[in-house]
Design a protein around this motif. Structure first.
Motif, short mmCIF file in Angstrom:
data_model
loop_
_atom_site.label_atom_id
_atom_site.label_comp_id
_atom_site.label_asym_id
_atom_site.label_seq_id
_atom_site.Cartn_x
_atom_site.Cartn_y
_atom_site.Cartn_z
N UNK A 10 0.81 -1.22 0.00
CA UNK A 10 0.00 0.00 0.00
C UNK A 10 0.84 1.26 0.00
N UNK A 11 1.94 1.26 0.76
CA UNK A 11 2.88 2.38 0.78
C UNK A 11 4.27 1.83 0.53
N UNK A 12 5.02 2.52 -0.32
CA UNK A 12 6.39 2.15 -0.65
C UNK A 12 7.32 3.34 -0.42
N UNK A 13 8.61 3.11 -0.52
CA UNK A 13 9.59 4.16 -0.31
C UNK A 13 9.27 5.40 -1.15
N UNK A 14 8.88 5.20 -2.39
CA UNK A 14 8.58 6.32 -3.28
C UNK A 14 7.43 7.19 -2.84
N UNK A 15 6.62 6.70 -1.91
CA UNK A 15 5.50 7.51 -1.38
C UNK A 15 5.98 8.53 -0.35
N UNK A 16 7.24 8.42 0.11
CA UNK A 16 7.83 9.43 0.97
C UNK A 16 7.37 9.47 2.41
N UNK A 17 6.83 8.38 2.92
CA UNK A 17 6.33 8.35 4.31
C UNK A 17 7.38 7.92 5.33
N UNK A 18 8.51 7.38 4.88
CA UNK A 18 9.55 6.92 5.80
C UNK A 18 9.35 5.48 6.27
N UNK A 19 8.29 4.83 5.83
CA UNK A 19 8.02 3.42 6.11
C UNK A 19 7.18 2.88 4.97
N UNK A 20 7.13 1.56 4.86
CA UNK A 20 6.21 0.96 3.88
C UNK A 20 5.16 0.17 4.66
N UNK A 21 3.98 0.02 4.05
CA UNK A 21 2.88 -0.69 4.68
C UNK A 21 2.30 -1.68 3.67
N UNK A 22 2.15 -2.93 4.13
CA UNK A 22 1.73 -4.01 3.24
C UNK A 22 0.53 -4.74 3.83
N UNK A 23 -0.36 -5.19 2.96
CA UNK A 23 -1.44 -6.10 3.31
C UNK A 23 -1.00 -7.44 2.75
N UNK A 24 -0.63 -8.36 3.64
CA UNK A 24 0.01 -9.61 3.24
C UNK A 24 -0.85 -10.82 3.59
N UNK A 25 -0.94 -11.73 2.65
CA UNK A 25 -1.62 -13.01 2.86
C UNK A 25 -0.54 -14.09 3.01
N UNK A 26 -0.61 -14.86 4.10
CA UNK A 26 0.26 -16.01 4.30
C UNK A 26 -0.61 -17.24 4.04
N UNK A 27 -0.21 -18.06 3.10
CA UNK A 27 -1.04 -19.19 2.69
C UNK A 27 -1.12 -20.28 3.76
N UNK A 28 -2.30 -20.83 3.94
CA UNK A 28 -2.56 -21.87 4.94
C UNK A 28 -1.64 -23.07 4.71
N UNK A 29 -1.14 -23.61 5.82
CA UNK A 29 -0.32 -24.81 5.77
C UNK A 29 1.11 -24.59 5.35
N UNK A 30 1.54 -23.32 5.31
CA UNK A 30 2.91 -23.03 4.86
C UNK A 30 3.81 -22.64 6.03
N UNK A 31 5.10 -22.75 5.79
CA UNK A 31 6.13 -22.34 6.74
C UNK A 31 7.09 -21.42 6.00
N UNK A 32 7.36 -20.26 6.58
CA UNK A 32 8.25 -19.28 5.95
C UNK A 32 9.32 -18.87 6.95
#
Length: 127
Positions: A26-48
């Motif tokens: 949703x927000x990246x470095x180029x947006x100039x906010x000093x942080x990035x913000x993500x809406x992330x889906x982690x798939x069921x049954x996975x290990x990361x």
């Protein structure tokens, strides 16, 4: 002011995926906010396995259930809707998703956009 909806970034260059997750940035470095913000889906049954050596990350789980293992301390935590965790010390960790998990993630410094985990679970520091 920045106003952006999830529906307008899904399927664009602001959406990055890997085998176990999909991140809508949703927000990246180029947006100039000093942080990035993500809406992330982690798939069921996975290990990361992840180790953000170049970024601090805070994560708020808004859907699903899983566990977070801190590989530095060997502690394991239940992560479910309403739980936040912050990797304030760049902790090496494993996230296991029992169900599909939806997370709101904030990174500092902000990500540029296309970052994915390398073989060590690290996001590169990009300009």
């Amino acid at each position: 002011m920045i106003v952006r909806s999830l529906s307008e970034i899904s399927g664009t260059e602001r959406e990055t995926s890997a085998e176990t997750w999909s991140s809508r940035r949703l927000l990246l470095k180029g947006d100039g906010m000093g942080f990035s913000m993500h809406d992330t889906i982690i798939h069921a049954g996975t290990t990361t396995e992840m180790h953000y050596q170049n970024h601090l990350e805070a994560v708020y789980c808004i859907e699903g259930k899983g566990s977070l293992k801190n590989l530095d301390s060997d502690q394991t935590y239940v992560i479910e809707a309403g739980t936040m965790y912050a990797l304030s010390g760049n902790e090496h960790h494993i996230l296991k998703a029992e169900d599909q998990m939806r997370m709101v993630c904030v990174f500092n410094p902000p990500v540029v956009g296309p970052e994915t985990h390398d073989e060590n679970g690290v996001y590169p520091l990009m300009e």
